[in-house]
Design a protein around this motif. Structure first.
Motif, PDB file in Angstrom:
ATOM      1  N   MET A 131     -29.829  41.219 -12.198  1.00 37.03           N
ATOM      2  CA  MET A 131     -30.485  40.161 -12.281  1.00 37.03           C
ATOM      3  C   MET A 131     -31.803  40.070 -11.589  1.00 37.03           C
ATOM      4  SD  MET A 131     -27.728  37.310 -12.629  1.00 37.03           S
ATOM      5  CE  MET A 131     -28.649  35.991 -12.369  1.00 37.03           C
ATOM      6  N   ILE A 132     -31.536  40.766  -9.934  1.00 38.07           N
ATOM      7  CA  ILE A 132     -32.910  40.568  -9.189  1.00 38.07           C
ATOM      8  C   ILE A 132     -33.642  41.924  -9.622  1.00 38.07           C
ATOM      9  CG2 ILE A 132     -33.446  41.186  -6.754  1.00 38.07           C
ATOM     10  CD1 ILE A 132     -30.819  40.048  -6.023  1.00 38.07           C
ATOM     11  N   GLY A 133     -33.105  42.704  -9.983  1.00 36.34           N
ATOM     12  CA  GLY A 133     -33.975  43.948 -10.710  1.00 36.34           C
ATOM     13  C   GLY A 133     -34.897  43.612 -12.036  1.00 36.34           C
ATOM     14  N   ALA A 134     -33.985  42.686 -12.679  1.00 38.39           N
ATOM     15  CA  ALA A 134     -34.746  42.300 -13.996  1.00 38.39           C
ATOM     16  C   ALA A 134     -36.070  41.194 -13.552  1.00 38.39           C
ATOM     17  CB  ALA A 134     -34.008  41.839 -15.003  1.00 38.39           C
ATOM     18  N   ALA A 135     -35.528  40.564 -12.609  1.00 38.41           N
ATOM     19  CA  ALA A 135     -36.752  39.653 -12.269  1.00 38.41           C
ATOM     20  C   ALA A 135     -37.763  40.336 -11.637  1.00 38.41           C
ATOM     21  CB  ALA A 135     -35.999  38.519 -11.469  1.00 38.41           C
ATOM     22  N   THR A 136     -37.676  41.447 -11.063  1.00 39.73           N
ATOM     23  CA  THR A 136     -38.652  41.988 -10.233  1.00 39.73           C
ATOM     24  C   THR A 136     -39.576  42.884 -11.331  1.00 39.73           C
ATOM     25  OG1 THR A 136     -37.152  41.921  -8.330  1.00 39.73           O
ATOM     26  CG2 THR A 136     -39.223  43.171  -8.186  1.00 39.73           C
ATOM     27  N   PHE A 137     -38.980  43.708 -12.174  1.00 38.60           N
ATOM     28  CA  PHE A 137     -39.396  44.983 -12.631  1.00 38.60           C
ATOM     29  C   PHE A 137     -39.190  44.768 -14.196  1.00 38.60           C
ATOM     30  CE2 PHE A 137     -38.694  46.768  -8.491  1.00 38.60           C
ATOM     31  CZ  PHE A 137     -40.192  46.725  -7.981  1.00 38.60           C
ATOM     32  N   LEU A 144     -33.483  50.845 -13.653  1.00 42.53           N
ATOM     33  CA  LEU A 144     -33.452  51.733 -12.099  1.00 42.53           C
ATOM     34  C   LEU A 144     -32.019  51.157 -11.340  1.00 42.53           C
ATOM     35  CD1 LEU A 144     -34.816  53.108  -9.768  1.00 42.53           C
ATOM     36  CD2 LEU A 144     -35.637  50.753  -9.204  1.00 42.53           C
ATOM     37  N   CYS A 145     -31.575  50.126 -11.721  1.00 38.05           N
ATOM     38  CA  CYS A 145     -30.171  49.744 -11.416  1.00 38.05           C
ATOM     39  C   CYS A 145     -28.913  50.498 -11.682  1.00 38.05           C
ATOM     40  CB  CYS A 145     -29.859  48.209 -11.440  1.00 38.05           C
ATOM     41  SG  CYS A 145     -30.933  47.075 -10.355  1.00 38.05           S
ATOM     42  N   LEU A 146     -29.172  50.673 -13.044  1.00 38.57           N
ATOM     43  CA  LEU A 146     -28.121  51.572 -13.862  1.00 38.57           C
ATOM     44  C   LEU A 146     -28.324  52.905 -13.266  1.00 38.57           C
ATOM     45  CD1 LEU A 146     -28.553  50.443 -17.482  1.00 38.57           C
ATOM     46  CD2 LEU A 146     -26.736  50.153 -15.913  1.00 38.57           C
ATOM     47  N   LEU A 147     -29.389  53.558 -12.958  1.00 36.15           N
ATOM     48  CA  LEU A 147     -29.492  55.030 -12.490  1.00 36.15           C
ATOM     49  C   LEU A 147     -28.742  54.973 -11.014  1.00 36.15           C
ATOM     50  CD1 LEU A 147     -32.968  56.033 -13.474  1.00 36.15           C
ATOM     51  CD2 LEU A 147     -30.662  56.889 -14.610  1.00 36.15           C
ATOM     52  N   MET A 148     -28.918  53.944 -10.423  1.00 35.58           N
ATOM     53  CA  MET A 148     -28.459  53.842  -8.864  1.00 35.58           C
ATOM     54  C   MET A 148     -27.016  53.668  -9.024  1.00 35.58           C
ATOM     55  SD  MET A 148     -31.380  51.362  -7.239  1.00 35.58           S
ATOM     56  CE  MET A 148     -30.264  51.663  -5.532  1.00 35.58           C
TER      57      MET A 148
END
Length: 228
Positions: A131-137, A144-148
């Motif tokens: 959710m943080i990644g989606a709200a940022t980018f 990016l979160c999935l790859l990490m």
């Protein structure tokens, strides 16, 4: 059933993040009638989609923890009734939109449907990072979160065996019992990374019907002659 479980796990992992990314950055990817309906629902909501999703997710986690520690007879009932009452009251008070209540409910149901309890707990925690990644980018943050997450899983080992085997390292022979399970008679080799004895017992395990009815009749006739 395995494909359905994988689909439910992905829903429990990225459904709120996908809603946040769509409503915040990628409105052009949604059909016009749907995005107009979502915008009409969120017109009176004073919070952005990320804060809205964070409030609902935290509320549901509180209800879930309270339901676990209540007596078993009333724990599930309190969780369900509390979620319904709080969700309806939040919608009427214009704190959250009805679409967000639907997304959080679907996410909770999918997390309950995950067979492994430990994996469901991990998804509950990682969901907030998505959710943080989606709200940022937007969708870029989700990818990016999935790859990490995939890189971290590929770096893990359990008793010396790679956690993502047989996907990473990719072993085609051992992929018959992963996402889709092939029939038992086709699984002739054990996992190579676990045991050195990779060949299973029995080579001819394919279920064969009788070659002809005459052979069966001949066996019955021989049995009758022996009895006589």
């Amino acid at each position: 059933i395995r494909l359905l479980r994988i689909f439910m796990f992905m829903i429990s992992l990225i459904a709120p993040a996908t809603y946040v990314a769509v409503t915040t950055f990628h409105q052009e990817m949604v059909p016009t009638t749907l995005i107009v309906a979502i915008a009409a629902q969120r017109e009176a909501v004073p919070f952005p989609a990320f804060v809205e999703a964070l409030l609902m997710e935290l509320t549901f986690e509180i209800l879930r923890e309270a339901g676990i520690r209540l007596p078993k007879a009333i724990g599930s009932a309190v969780s369900i009734v509390g979620a319904l009452v709080i969700g309806q009251a939040a919608v009427q008070a214009s704190i959250v939109s009805p679409a967000m209540v639907i997304i959080v409910s679907i996410t909770a149901i999918a997390s309950f449907a995950t067979p492994s309890f430990d994996m469901a707990i991990s998804a509950r925690l990682i969901r907030f990072l998505f959710m943080i990644g989606a709200a940022t980018f937007g969708f870029y943050g989700i990818i990016l979160c999935l790859l990490m997450m995939v890189v971290h899983l590929c770096s893990l080992r359990s008793f010396g065996v790679p956690y993502m085997a047989p996907f990473a390292p990719f072993i085609p022979v051992n992929n018959g019992d992963t996402i889709v399970r092939l029939p038992w008679w086709t699984l002739r080799q054990r996992p190579r990374l676990i045991t050195a004895n990779t060949v299973r017992e029995g080579a001819n395990q394919y279920p064969h019907p009788p070659a002809s009815r005459g052979m069966v009749n001949r066996d019955f006739e021989e049995g009758d002659n022996n009895e006589a």
